[in-house]
Every structure is written in C-alpha cells, then in structure tokens.
Scaffold this active site. Structure first.
Site, PDB file in Angstrom:
ATOM      1  N   ARG A  97       1.024  -1.150  -0.042  1.00  0.00           N
ATOM      2  CA  ARG A  97       0.083   0.080   0.086  1.00  0.00           C
ATOM      3  C   ARG A  97       0.867   1.154  -0.176  1.00  0.00           C
ATOM      4  O   ARG A  97       0.573   2.338  -0.724  1.00  0.00           O
ATOM      5  CB  ARG A  97      -0.929   0.072   1.194  1.00  0.00           C
ATOM      6  CG  ARG A  97      -2.173   0.855   0.823  1.00  0.00           C
ATOM      7  CD  ARG A  97      -1.977   2.264   1.685  1.00  0.00           C
ATOM      8  NE  ARG A  97      -1.503   2.066   3.026  1.00  0.00           N
ATOM      9  CZ  ARG A  97      -0.579   2.841   3.787  1.00  0.00           C
ATOM     10  NH1 ARG A  97       0.162   3.946   2.870  1.00  0.00           N
ATOM     11  NH2 ARG A  97      -0.218   2.797   4.830  1.00  0.00           N
ATOM     12  N   GLY A 137       9.909  13.525  -0.999  1.00  0.00           N
ATOM     13  CA  GLY A 137      11.029  13.927  -0.046  1.00  0.00           C
ATOM     14  C   GLY A 137      10.700  15.363   1.006  1.00  0.00           C
ATOM     15  O   GLY A 137      10.943  16.565   0.434  1.00  0.00           O
ATOM     16  N   LEU A 138      10.076  14.909   1.916  1.00  0.00           N
ATOM     17  CA  LEU A 138       9.775  16.321   2.716  1.00  0.00           C
ATOM     18  C   LEU A 138      10.617  15.914   4.238  1.00  0.00           C
ATOM     19  O   LEU A 138      11.468  16.899   4.575  1.00  0.00           O
ATOM     20  CB  LEU A 138       8.294  16.226   3.138  1.00  0.00           C
ATOM     21  CG  LEU A 138       8.013  17.450   4.238  1.00  0.00           C
ATOM     22  CD1 LEU A 138       8.227  18.763   3.679  1.00  0.00           C
ATOM     23  CD2 LEU A 138       6.337  17.202   4.603  1.00  0.00           C
ATOM     24  N   ILE A 170      12.571   8.177   3.099  1.00  0.00           N
ATOM     25  CA  ILE A 170      11.886   8.334   1.733  1.00  0.00           C
ATOM     26  C   ILE A 170      11.459   7.244   0.983  1.00  0.00           C
ATOM     27  O   ILE A 170      12.424   6.307   0.562  1.00  0.00           O
ATOM     28  CB  ILE A 170      12.788   9.426   0.691  1.00  0.00           C
ATOM     29  CG1 ILE A 170      13.001  10.592   1.681  1.00  0.00           C
ATOM     30  CG2 ILE A 170      11.735   9.743  -0.484  1.00  0.00           C
ATOM     31  CD1 ILE A 170      12.020  11.335   2.396  1.00  0.00           C
ATOM     32  N   CYS A 245      -0.603  17.450   0.491  1.00  0.00           N
ATOM     33  CA  CYS A 245      -0.232  16.196  -0.305  1.00  0.00           C
ATOM     34  C   CYS A 245      -0.291  15.218   0.733  1.00  0.00           C
ATOM     35  O   CYS A 245      -0.979  13.959   0.638  1.00  0.00           O
ATOM     36  CB  CYS A 245       1.170  16.068  -0.777  1.00  0.00           C
ATOM     37  SG  CYS A 245       1.403  17.303  -2.087  1.00  0.00           S
ATOM     38  N   ALA A 249      -2.749  11.606   1.097  1.00  0.00           N
ATOM     39  CA  ALA A 249      -2.120  10.200   1.290  1.00  0.00           C
ATOM     40  C   ALA A 249      -2.662   9.503   2.722  1.00  0.00           C
ATOM     41  O   ALA A 249      -3.072   8.279   2.724  1.00  0.00           O
ATOM     42  CB  ALA A 249      -0.651  10.300   1.285  1.00  0.00           C
ATOM     43  N   LEU A 345      -2.851 -16.442  18.516  1.00  0.00           N
ATOM     44  CA  LEU A 345      -2.053 -17.605  17.935  1.00  0.00           C
ATOM     45  C   LEU A 345      -0.801 -18.065  18.559  1.00  0.00           C
ATOM     46  O   LEU A 345      -0.228 -19.108  18.215  1.00  0.00           O
ATOM     47  CB  LEU A 345      -1.534 -16.820  16.598  1.00  0.00           C
ATOM     48  CG  LEU A 345      -2.196 -17.010  15.076  1.00  0.00           C
ATOM     49  CD1 LEU A 345      -3.455 -16.041  15.322  1.00  0.00           C
ATOM     50  CD2 LEU A 345      -1.513 -16.832  13.957  1.00  0.00           C
ATOM     51  N   GLU A 370       3.578   9.915   7.953  1.00  0.00           N
ATOM     52  CA  GLU A 370       2.211  10.557   7.543  1.00  0.00           C
ATOM     53  C   GLU A 370       1.681  11.496   8.758  1.00  0.00           C
ATOM     54  O   GLU A 370       0.523  11.625   8.989  1.00  0.00           O
ATOM     55  CB  GLU A 370       1.189  10.102   6.721  1.00  0.00           C
ATOM     56  CG  GLU A 370       1.703   9.070   5.868  1.00  0.00           C
ATOM     57  CD  GLU A 370       1.553   9.897   4.500  1.00  0.00           C
ATOM     58  OE1 GLU A 370       0.941  10.844   4.133  1.00  0.00           O
ATOM     59  OE2 GLU A 370       2.310   9.198   3.658  1.00  0.00           O
ATOM     60  N   GLY A 371       2.573  11.837   9.908  1.00  0.00           N
ATOM     61  CA  GLY A 371       2.038  12.537  10.900  1.00  0.00           C
ATOM     62  C   GLY A 371       1.970  11.301  12.125  1.00  0.00           C
ATOM     63  O   GLY A 371       1.113  10.546  11.913  1.00  0.00           O
TER      64      GLY A 371
HETATM   65  C1  LIG Z   1       9.028   3.394   6.847  1.00  0.00           C
HETATM   66  C2  LIG Z   1       9.002   4.917   6.768  1.00  0.00           C
HETATM   67  C3  LIG Z   1       8.524   5.448   5.571  1.00  0.00           C
HETATM   68  C4  LIG Z   1       8.419   6.848   5.201  1.00  0.00           C
HETATM   69  N1  LIG Z   1       8.206   7.447   4.180  1.00  0.00           N
HETATM   70  C5  LIG Z   1       8.508   8.863   3.939  1.00  0.00           C
HETATM   71  C6  LIG Z   1       8.455   9.264   2.727  1.00  0.00           C
HETATM   72  O1  LIG Z   1       8.105   8.776   1.710  1.00  0.00           O
HETATM   73  N2  LIG Z   1       8.514  10.760   2.642  1.00  0.00           N
HETATM   74  C7  LIG Z   1       8.948  11.753   3.835  1.00  0.00           C
HETATM   75  O2  LIG Z   1       9.019  12.719   3.619  1.00  0.00           O
HETATM   76  N3  LIG Z   1       8.914  10.916   5.121  1.00  0.00           N
HETATM   77  C8  LIG Z   1       8.888   9.623   5.146  1.00  0.00           C
HETATM   78  N4  LIG Z   1       8.977   9.037   6.383  1.00  0.00           N
HETATM   79  C9  LIG Z   1       9.089   9.907   7.492  1.00  0.00           C
HETATM   80  C10 LIG Z   1       8.076  10.118   8.427  1.00  0.00           C
HETATM   81  O3  LIG Z   1       7.224  11.133   8.019  1.00  0.00           O
HETATM   82  C11 LIG Z   1       8.485  10.728   9.853  1.00  0.00           C
HETATM   83  O4  LIG Z   1       9.145   9.502  10.566  1.00  0.00           O
HETATM   84  C12 LIG Z   1       7.681  11.356  10.649  1.00  0.00           C
HETATM   85  O5  LIG Z   1       7.025  12.530  10.329  1.00  0.00           O
HETATM   86  C13 LIG Z   1       8.031  11.510  12.054  1.00  0.00           C
HETATM   87  O6  LIG Z   1       9.269  12.137  12.235  1.00  0.00           O
HETATM   88  P1  LIG Z   1      10.677  11.592  13.024  1.00  0.00           P
HETATM   89  O7  LIG Z   1      10.632  10.115  12.530  1.00  0.00           O
HETATM   90  O8  LIG Z   1      11.675  12.528  12.468  1.00  0.00           O
HETATM   91  O9  LIG Z   1      10.314  11.609  14.544  1.00  0.00           O
HETATM   92  P2  LIG Z   1      10.202  12.999  15.697  1.00  0.00           P
HETATM   93  O10 LIG Z   1       9.444  14.459  14.851  1.00  0.00           O
HETATM   94  O11 LIG Z   1      11.636  13.051  15.898  1.00  0.00           O
HETATM   95  O12 LIG Z   1       9.283  12.461  16.566  1.00  0.00           O
HETATM   96  C14 LIG Z   1       9.751  11.598  17.543  1.00  0.00           C
HETATM   97  C15 LIG Z   1       8.599  11.449  18.715  1.00  0.00           C
HETATM   98  O13 LIG Z   1       8.449  12.682  19.337  1.00  0.00           O
HETATM   99  C16 LIG Z   1       7.036  13.157  19.121  1.00  0.00           C
HETATM  100  N5  LIG Z   1       6.801  14.653  19.020  1.00  0.00           N
HETATM  101  C17 LIG Z   1       7.522  15.401  18.003  1.00  0.00           C
HETATM  102  N6  LIG Z   1       7.139  16.529  18.047  1.00  0.00           N
HETATM  103  C18 LIG Z   1       6.058  16.521  19.144  1.00  0.00           C
HETATM  104  C19 LIG Z   1       5.284  17.825  19.804  1.00  0.00           C
HETATM  105  N7  LIG Z   1       5.312  19.130  19.372  1.00  0.00           N
HETATM  106  N8  LIG Z   1       4.364  17.259  20.735  1.00  0.00           N
HETATM  107  C20 LIG Z   1       4.456  16.005  21.145  1.00  0.00           C
HETATM  108  N9  LIG Z   1       5.118  15.093  20.914  1.00  0.00           N
HETATM  109  C21 LIG Z   1       5.688  15.076  19.598  1.00  0.00           C
HETATM  110  C22 LIG Z   1       6.490  12.227  17.660  1.00  0.00           C
HETATM  111  O14 LIG Z   1       5.108  12.199  17.854  1.00  0.00           O
HETATM  112  C23 LIG Z   1       7.321  10.959  17.943  1.00  0.00           C
HETATM  113  O15 LIG Z   1       6.596  10.150  18.986  1.00  0.00           O
HETATM  114  C24 LIG Z   1       8.781   7.681   6.536  1.00  0.00           C
HETATM  115  C25 LIG Z   1       8.903   6.877   7.762  1.00  0.00           C
HETATM  116  C26 LIG Z   1       9.131   5.585   7.878  1.00  0.00           C
HETATM  117  C27 LIG Z   1       9.343   5.160   9.135  1.00  0.00           C
END
Ligand SMILES: Cc1cc2nc3c(=O)[nH]c(=O)nc-3n(C[C@H](O)[C@H](O)[C@H](O)COP(=O)(O)OP(=O)(O)OC[C@H]3O[C@@H](n4cnc5c(N)ncnc54)[C@H](O)[C@@H]3O)c2cc1C
Length: 391
Positions: A97, A137-138, A170, A245, A249, A345, A370-371
């Site tokens: 997906r 790429g964000l 990404i 965007c 998604a 299981l 995605e948040g």
């Molecule tokens: C398998 C995979 C595929 C992905 N694919 C893409 C992609 O195609 N493109 C792309 O751009 N990104 C992608 N991502 C990235 C994803 O969107 C980010 O991992 C996500 O937005 C969280 O960012 P971070 O991992 O840096 O965590 P952080 O932002 O460092 O957060 C870590 C923890 O702190 C919490 N936190 C952060 N800020 C706050 C706040 N203000 N208040 C309370 N809690 C907070 C978060 O909820 C989380 O629990 C992917 C991630 C994964 C794991």
C-alpha cells in the site's frame, strides 16, 4: 475461513452502502493480492526486498496508480473506491500500500495539483502506467514532525535553481525515477520535480528495518543539484502545499490500516476455530470470544469512519483535521487488533508462517509516518481548543 465463522467486516452489512463499481474495484484488487502478493510477501518481508518495478507496472495496468486523479492516464475513481483499493492492498502488506500511496497520493498528486502542464505531461502518464516511479522528499534527518524547520535549501543561480541538503526515510527513493523534493527558498518552502539521475542526487537504501521490510526506503543526498527554472512546482507556495499532499495520502492510510487489521483478525478467527486446547477449540473459550468480539467491533467502527470520510471526500468537503481523526483512530486500533490477534496465535503468532506479526510490525511505521499519533492528537486538540500546543 470455516463455513461456520463469519467474516468480521460483514457483521454490520456495511458493504450494502457500496456501489457496484466500488465492489468491483475492491474485488479486482483483492484478486490481484491473492495471485500476485500473498504467495510471496512473507519471503519479500524476510529478505527485505520488493520487486517494486514489476509490481508498479502490474498495478499501472489495472489503473491503481493515481487512481483517484483525473486526466493524464489516471483512472478518476471515487475517493471511496480508492480507499477500498488501499484496504485490499494493505491486507496484503503495508509496504505494498505504501508503494501505491507514495506514487499516487504523494508524488503524482503533488505534480497533478501544483505542477505546470509541461511537468504533468512529462511525468503523470508514465507514473500512472508504472513505467516511472516517484518519491516524495519532505522528512530530513533532523526534521521530521516539524518540517517547517527544514534545512534543505534551494537558491537561485541565474535562471536555474541549486539544491543542497538531504532527505531521510523516503519511501521508493532507492528506485525512484523522479522525486518531488521540498526545499526552503528566500520566499519560503517550494517544491521541485527532480529527475533522480540529475548530477548531485544520490540515494542510499536504509537497511536493517524491523518494520515495513517489503518496502524500499532511502536517504536522498542533494549536493549542488542544478535544476532549470521549469523544475519548480509553480502552484506550490509555502508549507501548506506538501501538507495538503500528506492529507491526501493519509486518507488512503485511514482505509489501508483496516486491511492489515482485517487480515490479522481473519487469521486469528480461523486459527481459534481450528486450534484445540483443553479439549476444545480456542474459539470456544469465553475469553477468546471476548477478544474476537471487541476486535470486530473496533474494525467495524473504523470501517464506518473510513466510509464517512470517503463520502465527505467525494463530496469535496473533507477537512484535514477530519482525516487526522481517521488516521489516529484507525491506525491505533489496527495496531491494537494486530497485537491482540498475535496473542490468540500463541507461539505461532510470532512466526512468519502467519501474517500477523508482519502486519503488527508494519503498523508501527504506519503509526509514525504521515504524521505521528501525537501530531494528530495535537491537530485535533487545536481544532477543539483553538490553542496551538505544537511548540
Ligand atoms: C518506513 C517509513 C517510510 C517513510 N516514508 C516517508 C516518505 O516517503 N517521505 C517523507 O517525507 N517521510 C517519510 N517518512 C518519515 C515520517 O514521515 C517521519 O518519520 C515522521 O514524520 C516522524 O518524524 P521523525 O521520525 O523525525 O520523529 P520526530 O519528529 O523526531 O518525533 C519523535 C517522537 O516525538 C513526538 N513529537 C514530536 N513533536 C512533538 C510535539 N510537538 N508534541 C508531542 N510529541 C511530539 C512524535 O510524535 C514522536 O513520537 C517515513 C518514515 C518511515 C518510518
């Protein structure tokens, strides 16, 4: 499933609200998963691989890539039909997906919504056909939940743009032909359509993932990447462009997570009916039935929520904070269902012979990308209170 059991998603007869076309699309995707994905996905997951190009071409032939978009070779399906497709894809695997979501709802949507006619003609038909793969790429190594702080820069040099920085986590990056890359300019955040073979662009696959293993994830390094002025997405102004965007998604995720949960629940139900302990099937114990009943209730509630949001989207009335409600609830509950099914299981629950642990591990990523759940709680909290608690 045994003839005496009942499929968890049929209990409330919610499918009676679907149109014939929506049912047909769902049936086609379910069959595709049965034939093309289910027999192989455990192996791909174990090996950390995905034949993404091959699958993209097959998905393209069926019109699954950018299927809710119109024109440029896209199918123009309803939001509900797209959601049902996401549900069936994720019942196969969240990685499958993700391949389709990133291609259609992130990369293609960004070009379709914000691109020039030339960008649309150049990329969308090829992406809809699965001949070109896109990524979005964000996220950066130091900026995830807070993309407003992004460090990637785009500066003007004559008519050209020059990009420097890096993107992390990404999806599809290791095999992408084109990336929609977001960067800070003097005038704020802007989006760029970057052919991935442009000098200065390099990618590195992220290995050793314990989740979403049947999905290709990578880092993108941008080192003095020179692009013509025409590479900028002309209609994308500010951070609200990439965020819109993501809303697009996330709607697919609201549905998709239910697919992973349904697959777990059907597996646990079949297992509980056939596995005997203390002289009777596990399903005959009240504690097991309480688990099965509670999970089915949550699954149906999630499906109702998805249907409601899908119908709002089709009416052009879906708001971002409503999608946050769906993502927060459906992924959180799907993960809970996967964990609970794992207990039914027993030891087999941790085995790759069954899909449950794979789905549970995948949903950990879905909970984060995605948040994150926390970010969606803050979005809903802000809507309720009028107060911004993000920073
Ligand atoms: C398998 C995979 C595929 C992905 N694919 C893409 C992609 O195609 N493109 C792309 O751009 N990104 C992608 N991502 C990235 C994803 O969107 C980010 O991992 C996500 O937005 C969280 O960012 P971070 O991992 O840096 O965590 P952080 O932002 O460092 O957060 C870590 C923890 O702190 C919490 N936190 C952060 N800020 C706050 C706040 N203000 N208040 C309370 N809690 C907070 C978060 O909820 C989380 O629990 C992917 C991630 C994964 C794991």
């Amino acid at each position: 499933m045994s003839p005496r059991t009942s499929a968890p998603l049929e209990l409330l007869d919610l499918d009676s609200t679907l149109s014939e076309e929506e049912r047909q699309i769902r049936a086609v995707v379910r069959q595709l998963m049965d034939e093309r994905v289910r027999p192989h996905v455990a192996g791909w997951y174990e090996q950390g691989q995905l034949p993404a190009r091959e699958l993209a071409r097959e998905f393209g032939k069926l019109g699954l890539l950018g299927m809710h978009l119109t024109g440029y070779g896209c199918a123009g399906a309803s939001a509900v039909a797209y959601g049902l497709a996401c549900l069936e894809l994720e019942a196969g695997d969240s990685g499958i997906r993700s391949l389709v979501s990133v291609q259609g709802s992130l990369a293609m949507y960004a070009i379709w919504r914000f691109g020039s006619e030339e960008q649309k003609q150049r990329w969308l038909p090829a992406m809809a056909a699965g001949e070109a793969i896109g990524c979005f790429g964000l996220t950066e190594p130091d900026h995830g939940s807070d993309p407003a702080s992004m460090a990637t820069r785009a500066r003007r040099d004559g008519d050209d743009w020059v990009l420097d920085g890096g993107k992390m986590w990404i999806t599809n990056a290791p095999i992408a032909d084109v990336g929609v890359v977001w960067a800070r300019t003097e005038d704020g955040v802007r989006g760029f359509v970057v052919p991935m073979d442009t000098p200065g662009v390099s990618t590195q696959e992220i290995r050793h993932k314990m989740s979403l293993r049947a999905s290709l994830t990578g880092e993108i390094v941008l080192d003095g990447v020179r692009l013509p002025a025409a590479a900028q997405l002309p209609e994308a102004v500010g951070l609200k462009a990439p965020l819109s965007c993501l809303t697009e998604a996330r709607h697919g995720i609201v549905w998709g997570a239910l697919g992973a949960a349904r697959d777990c629940l059907e597996t646990a139900l079949t297992y509980a009916v056939t596995r005997t302990q203390f002289g009777r099937p596990l399903a005959g114990f009240q504690l097991t039935q309480a688990k099965l009943a509670d999970m089915t209730v949550e699954l149906q509630k999630g499906y109702l929520l998805a249907l409601h949001l899908g119908r709002l989207a089709d009416a052009g009335r879906l708001r971002p904070e409503q999608v946050s409600v769906g993502k927060l609830n459906n992924v959180r509950e799907a993960l809970e269902i996967a964990r609970q099914c794992r207990t039914i299981l027993g030891a087999n629950g941790i085995s790759g012979e069954y899909p449950v642990m794979r789905h549970a591990n995948n949903l950990e990523s879905v909970l984060t990308y995605e948040g994150t759940s926390e970010i969606h709680q803050l979005v809903i909290g802000q809507r309720l209170t009028g107060l911004n608690a993000f920073a």
